[in-house]
Scaffold this motif. Structure first.
Motif, PDB file in Angstrom:
ATOM      1  N   ILE A  44      36.209 -32.481  13.795  1.00  0.00           N
ATOM      2  CA  ILE A  44      36.862 -33.191  14.904  1.00  0.00           C
ATOM      3  C   ILE A  44      38.374 -33.008  14.806  1.00  0.00           C
ATOM      4  CG2 ILE A  44      37.345 -35.450  15.906  1.00  0.00           C
ATOM      5  CD1 ILE A  44      34.694 -36.439  14.878  1.00  0.00           C
ATOM      6  N   ARG A  45      38.906 -33.353  13.648  1.00  0.00           N
ATOM      7  CA  ARG A  45      40.359 -33.309  13.476  1.00  0.00           C
ATOM      8  C   ARG A  45      40.899 -31.897  13.668  1.00  0.00           C
ATOM      9  NH1 ARG A  45      44.695 -32.422  13.695  1.00  0.00           N
ATOM     10  NH2 ARG A  45      46.517 -33.128  12.526  1.00  0.00           N
ATOM     11  N   HIS A  46      40.152 -30.917  13.156  1.00  0.00           N
ATOM     12  CA  HIS A  46      40.663 -29.550  13.220  1.00  0.00           C
ATOM     13  C   HIS A  46      40.671 -28.999  14.637  1.00  0.00           C
ATOM     14  CE1 HIS A  46      40.072 -28.801   8.681  1.00  0.00           C
ATOM     15  NE2 HIS A  46      41.285 -29.211   8.969  1.00  0.00           N
ATOM     16  N   HIS A  47      39.855 -29.567  15.484  1.00  0.00           N
ATOM     17  CA  HIS A  47      39.844 -29.109  16.871  1.00  0.00           C
ATOM     18  C   HIS A  47      40.758 -29.949  17.755  1.00  0.00           C
ATOM     19  CE1 HIS A  47      35.759 -26.906  16.269  1.00  0.00           C
ATOM     20  NE2 HIS A  47      36.781 -26.293  15.718  1.00  0.00           N
ATOM     21  N   ALA A  48      41.564 -30.775  17.134  1.00  0.00           N
ATOM     22  CA  ALA A  48      42.382 -31.712  17.909  1.00  0.00           C
ATOM     23  C   ALA A  48      43.232 -31.012  18.958  1.00  0.00           C
ATOM     24  CB  ALA A  48      43.265 -32.522  16.971  1.00  0.00           C
ATOM     25  N   PHE A  49      43.860 -29.899  18.570  1.00  0.00           N
ATOM     26  CA  PHE A  49      44.764 -29.215  19.500  1.00  0.00           C
ATOM     27  C   PHE A  49      44.025 -28.800  20.781  1.00  0.00           C
ATOM     28  CE2 PHE A  49      46.957 -25.198  20.833  1.00  0.00           C
ATOM     29  CZ  PHE A  49      48.148 -25.773  21.252  1.00  0.00           C
ATOM     30  N   TYR A  50      42.824 -28.223  20.600  1.00  0.00           N
ATOM     31  CA  TYR A  50      42.065 -27.769  21.758  1.00  0.00           C
ATOM     32  C   TYR A  50      41.468 -28.956  22.519  1.00  0.00           C
ATOM     33  CZ  TYR A  50      42.813 -23.507  19.221  1.00  0.00           C
ATOM     34  OH  TYR A  50      43.426 -22.487  18.559  1.00  0.00           O
ATOM     35  N   ALA A  51      41.043 -29.967  21.759  1.00  0.00           N
ATOM     36  CA  ALA A  51      40.494 -31.159  22.407  1.00  0.00           C
ATOM     37  C   ALA A  51      41.547 -31.798  23.308  1.00  0.00           C
ATOM     38  CB  ALA A  51      40.006 -32.152  21.356  1.00  0.00           C
ATOM     39  N   VAL A  52      42.736 -31.941  22.766  1.00  0.00           N
ATOM     40  CA  VAL A  52      43.801 -32.584  23.526  1.00  0.00           C
ATOM     41  C   VAL A  52      44.164 -31.748  24.748  1.00  0.00           C
ATOM     42  CG1 VAL A  52      46.263 -33.087  23.431  1.00  0.00           C
ATOM     43  CG2 VAL A  52      44.733 -34.003  21.679  1.00  0.00           C
ATOM     44  N   GLN A  53      44.200 -30.436  24.576  1.00  0.00           N
ATOM     45  CA  GLN A  53      44.512 -29.571  25.717  1.00  0.00           C
ATOM     46  C   GLN A  53      43.494 -29.748  26.845  1.00  0.00           C
ATOM     47  OE1 GLN A  53      45.198 -25.505  24.200  1.00  0.00           O
ATOM     48  NE2 GLN A  53      47.263 -25.738  25.036  1.00  0.00           N
ATOM     49  N   SER A  54      42.254 -30.052  26.462  1.00  0.00           N
ATOM     50  CA  SER A  54      41.206 -30.185  27.480  1.00  0.00           C
ATOM     51  C   SER A  54      41.411 -31.415  28.355  1.00  0.00           C
ATOM     52  CB  SER A  54      39.830 -30.257  26.812  1.00  0.00           C
ATOM     53  OG  SER A  54      39.627 -31.545  26.258  1.00  0.00           O
ATOM     54  N   LEU A  55      42.317 -32.315  27.926  1.00  0.00           N
ATOM     55  CA  LEU A  55      42.599 -33.489  28.753  1.00  0.00           C
ATOM     56  C   LEU A  55      43.252 -33.084  30.066  1.00  0.00           C
ATOM     57  CD1 LEU A  55      44.057 -36.024  26.144  1.00  0.00           C
ATOM     58  CD2 LEU A  55      41.847 -36.169  27.308  1.00  0.00           C
ATOM     59  N   ARG A  56      43.943 -31.950  30.033  1.00  0.00           N
ATOM     60  CA  ARG A  56      44.615 -31.488  31.247  1.00  0.00           C
ATOM     61  C   ARG A  56      44.372 -29.983  31.355  1.00  0.00           C
ATOM     62  NH1 ARG A  56      50.938 -32.872  33.053  1.00  0.00           N
ATOM     63  NH2 ARG A  56      50.590 -32.330  35.236  1.00  0.00           N
ATOM     64  N   PRO A  57      43.246 -29.602  31.891  1.00  0.00           N
ATOM     65  CA  PRO A  57      42.858 -28.181  31.868  1.00  0.00           C
ATOM     66  C   PRO A  57      43.947 -27.306  32.487  1.00  0.00           C
ATOM     67  CG  PRO A  57      41.027 -29.541  32.591  1.00  0.00           C
ATOM     68  CD  PRO A  57      42.213 -30.433  32.528  1.00  0.00           C
ATOM     69  N   GLY A  58      44.210 -26.203  31.815  1.00  0.00           N
ATOM     70  CA  GLY A  58      45.207 -25.262  32.326  1.00  0.00           C
ATOM     71  C   GLY A  58      46.642 -25.628  31.985  1.00  0.00           C
ATOM     72  N   ALA A  59      46.838 -26.791  31.385  1.00  0.00           N
ATOM     73  CA  ALA A  59      48.210 -27.189  31.039  1.00  0.00           C
ATOM     74  C   ALA A  59      48.718 -26.379  29.853  1.00  0.00           C
ATOM     75  CB  ALA A  59      48.240 -28.672  30.703  1.00  0.00           C
ATOM     76  N   HIS A  60      50.039 -26.251  29.779  1.00  0.00           N
ATOM     77  CA  HIS A  60      50.665 -25.711  28.583  1.00  0.00           C
ATOM     78  C   HIS A  60      51.021 -26.857  27.648  1.00  0.00           C
ATOM     79  CE1 HIS A  60      51.995 -21.647  30.447  1.00  0.00           C
ATOM     80  NE2 HIS A  60      50.801 -21.573  29.877  1.00  0.00           N
ATOM     81  N   ALA A  61      50.996 -26.565  26.345  1.00  0.00           N
ATOM     82  CA  ALA A  61      51.316 -27.622  25.380  1.00  0.00           C
ATOM     83  C   ALA A  61      52.701 -27.411  24.786  1.00  0.00           C
ATOM     84  CB  ALA A  61      50.280 -27.629  24.266  1.00  0.00           C
ATOM     85  N   LEU A  62      53.473 -28.478  24.736  1.00  0.00           N
ATOM     86  CA  LEU A  62      54.687 -28.473  23.921  1.00  0.00           C
ATOM     87  C   LEU A  62      54.382 -29.423  22.762  1.00  0.00           C
ATOM     88  CD1 LEU A  62      58.365 -28.730  25.179  1.00  0.00           C
ATOM     89  CD2 LEU A  62      57.605 -29.591  22.971  1.00  0.00           C
ATOM     90  N   VAL A  63      54.233 -28.835  21.577  1.00  0.00           N
ATOM     91  CA  VAL A  63      53.791 -29.628  20.429  1.00  0.00           C
ATOM     92  C   VAL A  63      55.004 -30.043  19.614  1.00  0.00           C
ATOM     93  CG1 VAL A  63      52.219 -29.749  18.482  1.00  0.00           C
ATOM     94  CG2 VAL A  63      51.718 -28.196  20.370  1.00  0.00           C
ATOM     95  N   THR A  64      55.283 -31.307  19.568  1.00  0.00           N
ATOM     96  CA  THR A  64      56.409 -31.786  18.766  1.00  0.00           C
ATOM     97  C   THR A  64      55.944 -31.966  17.322  1.00  0.00           C
ATOM     98  OG1 THR A  64      55.927 -34.101  19.162  1.00  0.00           O
ATOM     99  CG2 THR A  64      57.297 -32.979  20.801  1.00  0.00           C
ATOM    100  N   ASP A  65      56.908 -32.113  16.417  1.00  0.00           N
ATOM    101  CA  ASP A  65      56.545 -32.053  14.995  1.00  0.00           C
ATOM    102  C   ASP A  65      57.664 -32.628  14.147  1.00  0.00           C
ATOM    103  OD1 ASP A  65      55.544 -31.138  12.451  1.00  0.00           O
ATOM    104  OD2 ASP A  65      56.793 -29.346  12.651  1.00  0.00           O
ATOM    105  N   ILE A  66      57.735 -33.933  14.045  1.00  0.00           N
ATOM    106  CA  ILE A  66      58.802 -34.484  13.212  1.00  0.00           C
ATOM    107  C   ILE A  66      58.226 -35.100  11.949  1.00  0.00           C
ATOM    108  CG2 ILE A  66      60.296 -34.899  15.204  1.00  0.00           C
ATOM    109  CD1 ILE A  66      59.698 -37.915  14.858  1.00  0.00           C
ATOM    110  N   CYS A  67      59.095 -35.273  10.969  1.00  0.00           N
ATOM    111  CA  CYS A  67      58.692 -35.867   9.695  1.00  0.00           C
ATOM    112  C   CYS A  67      59.787 -36.829   9.260  1.00  0.00           C
ATOM    113  CB  CYS A  67      58.478 -34.769   8.646  1.00  0.00           C
ATOM    114  SG  CYS A  67      57.677 -35.322   7.135  1.00  0.00           S
ATOM    115  N   VAL A  68      59.404 -38.051   8.941  1.00  0.00           N
ATOM    116  CA  VAL A  68      60.383 -39.084   8.574  1.00  0.00           C
ATOM    117  C   VAL A  68      59.990 -39.722   7.245  1.00  0.00           C
ATOM    118  CG1 VAL A  68      60.964 -39.588  10.994  1.00  0.00           C
ATOM    119  CG2 VAL A  68      59.126 -40.874   9.863  1.00  0.00           C
ATOM    120  N   PRO A  69      60.935 -40.414   6.600  1.00  0.00           N
ATOM    121  CA  PRO A  69      60.560 -41.158   5.397  1.00  0.00           C
ATOM    122  C   PRO A  69      59.481 -42.169   5.752  1.00  0.00           C
ATOM    123  CG  PRO A  69      62.953 -41.150   5.695  1.00  0.00           C
ATOM    124  CD  PRO A  69      62.364 -40.565   6.930  1.00  0.00           C
ATOM    125  N   ILE A  70      58.587 -42.431   4.837  1.00  0.00           N
ATOM    126  CA  ILE A  70      57.406 -43.249   5.145  1.00  0.00           C
ATOM    127  C   ILE A  70      57.804 -44.635   5.649  1.00  0.00           C
ATOM    128  CG2 ILE A  70      57.009 -44.159   2.801  1.00  0.00           C
ATOM    129  CD1 ILE A  70      54.242 -42.750   5.007  1.00  0.00           C
TER     130      ILE A  70
END
Lengths: 458, 458
Positions: free
Chosen positions: B317-343
């Motif tokens: 499930i988790r590993h397919h997250a990117f494709y699963a999420v994309q399926s919420l809006r078929p044909g959409a492009h994804a801009l994937v953000t990626d930040i990391c902060v102190p806990i």
């Protein structure tokens, strides 16, 4: 003359935190090992990063070498002022800037020692694990990418420094890394400065990763009939992935040295010293498995202790090993070797080293952080005996070349300095030239700790 | 014309392992995300390091850009041939060169994927832990300093790559690191190339650190009433040092996407997915403590499984997250953000991000490797809608700046590429200029993956 002008300029804002007195210069150009003394022309004691920046601007302008100095415990001539210049004694930059147990982070100045830091952290339930033995400064430990007794569990400086403040050759100040646990944001400048030995910039502050005090700690010691059994047991422990927090080897000569130096009553045979960290359940589980393994390898009397005073007594022995071993030959100079090999090659590396030393005229006890495949022979050389020095150097070179042949490295933790320059090309090939290219890009006038680590002109 | 000459020269020894066909070029210049396609002029499929060296000598001589290509799963435009040139598709360099469970080391070619490697290792009782989700190549993972679900326990590529074979811009071949567990032998060239995104050299082989298959693995999942509770629980778990091997957050929108995409029946609310590795005793102990913590934070139904098929179903499930999420809006492009902060800043960072997205017109499910303080919003943009793209970029920038303000970094694992160039100076100050100096020293003609990571001329 450049030195005089620089002295005047530096004095203008350093007040009495600058010296040209001969005893001070000598103290900063010497070492605890066999390298000849090479004092700087000036010693300064900066108090903050901006002062370091100002000093570097002056030295850069004058083309004067700059040599950073921590606790002076390095072993490869790192603090030698081979070309004179200005020594930056970091002793007055020894503050803890922030402690944040919630993020498991401390921010410290480079001149703070690891023992000072851990003393302050004691009441917060956290600690900084990297333990090279000597009470080195954290800046010095970063500069040599130090490791030590706990690296088998917690990693070296490479895994435990999140970021650095560094003053570049021209005085610019950069901050590498962040307070986050990881990052993919560009070249890993933190890693580049770790192990750069003062040749790329002056480390003035560090962001360190802390670890929680384990709920339970158990330390133990056991005696082996011979070196091969002890090292074989280590290989087995590591290969099965047993979670040791420390696993140290000392040979029979080192045990004898401890007895002489510290009045211990160790059996004069090879020993392993071990430590486990975790929950009471997991520590007991691991310690029991360890006990079974070492018994299979012929060890006797595996004793262990969880009380702090008993554990501290055990590790105090190990931490004084360098001085204890030196006492075997009073007045001798030490040439401390330092190789690291894949764990599968450890027994061969240790046994071949022992055979070499036995065939020589030089005493050389063997000990080390064997869980990492890292060990030392401390070669004790009569002062001013060039024949012995020559013989010791041949022994040391044979060890280094053996490490390379076995897939290892010429230095597990002490660094390159001046002592291992001549072996760098053998280990790295074109990679060493690449290090030289990086050095030239960052320090085109070669003022930062010249004579160390990179290929030398001419 | 330089391209034609290079094509002829390359064809002479690559035979049919070279192409200028338009579909092939397009396939190599595209990406799974929002970046415009920018195809190379030529694609080549080298089969060994010497061929890569030969290719680089030709490209270096001709001044042609060289773009390394792994699985094409990078997210910041890394494989875009922004200035044309020769794409090195590493697919045919996918061999395991040696497997050595005794030293916990594997030596592999850069085009091997992590799943291929782990499939081969399965019977040896060892595995390679770094898991970015996508089935990326190990060379690509090294080039972006990848991390992922298991980094909280096993570290990122930074901790799990012992050495690299790298072809430099001029075709010289270097080997960094060694097979030993650690080294202090000069600048950490391995670390310098990790995360260099093909801009300093072409990684052709890797020496990887393996880990023993845990005696027991337990995976679990639990549902939270709201996002704040889930993230609060993570902070507590990490701050108390509980030994989780994975701890992943997905929000309610992601849960809904899983249900739609994979037919799961998750409650549509925030979840944590967790995994424990160790002895049966230690796994039970840690899992029980985890269960108590999440209950304190209002979680319900903490279910856990030790059987491999149940665990695999969970992580699939988790590993397919990117494709699963994309399926919420078929044909959409994804801009994937990626930040990391102190806990300690994780809850604030996640909640402020959520508020920003809710105030916008763009769907943006949030998920991430929260044990490291790393998370993503996947912004789904209608294709060819410039207003939405502009709005998404503003959202993404606000996230990055917030990460910096909170002591974190603009990218936890995806890297810089072209997508985060404009934020590098804000994060690194003079450090970014220093990266440019290093780039110039190693690649003076700027042929290696130009347009990425470092300051761009003009």
């Amino acid at each position: 003359m450049a030195i005089d002008t620089a002295f005047t300029e530096l004095s203008s804002f350093l007040g009495d935190r600058i010296s040209r007195s001969k005893p001070v210069l000598d103290q900063h150009g010497g070492s605890e090992t066999h390298f000849a003394s090479a004092p700087p022309d000036i010693v300064v004691w900066p108090e903050n990063t901006n002062e370091v920046s100002r000093i570097l601007k002056i030295c850069s302008h004058a083309g004067l070498p700059v040599i950073p100095f921590g606790a002076g415990t390095s072993l490869e001539g790192h603090t030698s002022a081979a070309k004179g210049g200005v020594c930056l004694d970091m002793a007055r930059m020894n503050q803890i800037l922030s402690q944040d147990p919630g993020d498991m982070i401390a921010q410290v100045e480079a001149g703070l020692t690891r023992e000072e830091l851990n003393h302050e952290l004691r009441t917060l339930g956290v600690f900084f694990p990297v333990d090279p033995g000597a009470n080195a400064t954290l800046g010095g430990m970063a500069a040599t990418r130090a490791s030590g007794t706990t690296t088998v569990r917690y990693g070296s400086m490479r895994q435990n420094v999140l970021g650095l403040t560094v003053v570049l050759a021209d005085g610019r100040i950069i901050r590498t890394g962040s307070r986050a646990a990881k990052s993919s944001s560009g070249y890993d400048l933190t890693a580049l400065f770790l192990g750069s030995e003062g040749t790329l910039g002056i480390i003035t502050e560090l962001t360190l990763r802390l670890h929680g005090q384990p709920e339970e700690i158990r330390a133990g010691i056991c005696a082996f009939p011979d070196m091969g059994s002890a090292v074989g047991a280590v290989q087995q422990v590591i290969q099965m992935g047993l979670a040791v927090a420390r696993i140290e080897f000392v040979d029979e000569t080192t045990a004898r040295a401890f007895n002489q130096y510290a009045g211990t009553e160790m059996e004069e045979c090879p020993h392993l010293l071990v430590e486990f960290h975790g929950s009471p359940t997991s520590v007991t589980e691991a310690s029991d498995i360890f006990g079974e393994i070492v018994q299979d390898f012929g060890a006797t009397g595996y004793e262990h202790a969880t009380k702090a005073e008993d554990r501290n007594a055990l590790w105090k022995i190990r931490h004084h090993a360098f001085y204890a071993v030196q006492s075997l030959r009073p007045g001798a100079h030490a040439l401390v070797t330092d190789i690291c090999v894949p764990i599968s090659q450890l027994a061969k590396a240790v046994e071949d080293t022992r055979a070499d030393i036995e065939a020589s005229s030089i005493p050389g006890p063997i000990l080390g952080h064997v869980g990492d495949g890292n060990f030392h022979a401390i070669l004790l050389i009569a002062t001013d005996n060039p024949d012995e020095m020559a013989e010791a150097k041949i022994l040391a070179e044979r060890m280094s070349r053996r490490a390379l042949a076995l897939g290892g490295t010429i230095t597990g933790e002490h660094g390159v300095g001046m002592g291992k320059l001549h072996l760098m090309e053998e280990e790295h090939g074109f990679g060493w030239a690449l290090m030289g290219d990086i050095k030239t890009a960052l320090d085109p006038r070669n003022i930062l700790n010249p004579g160390k680590l990179v290929p030398q002109a001419g």
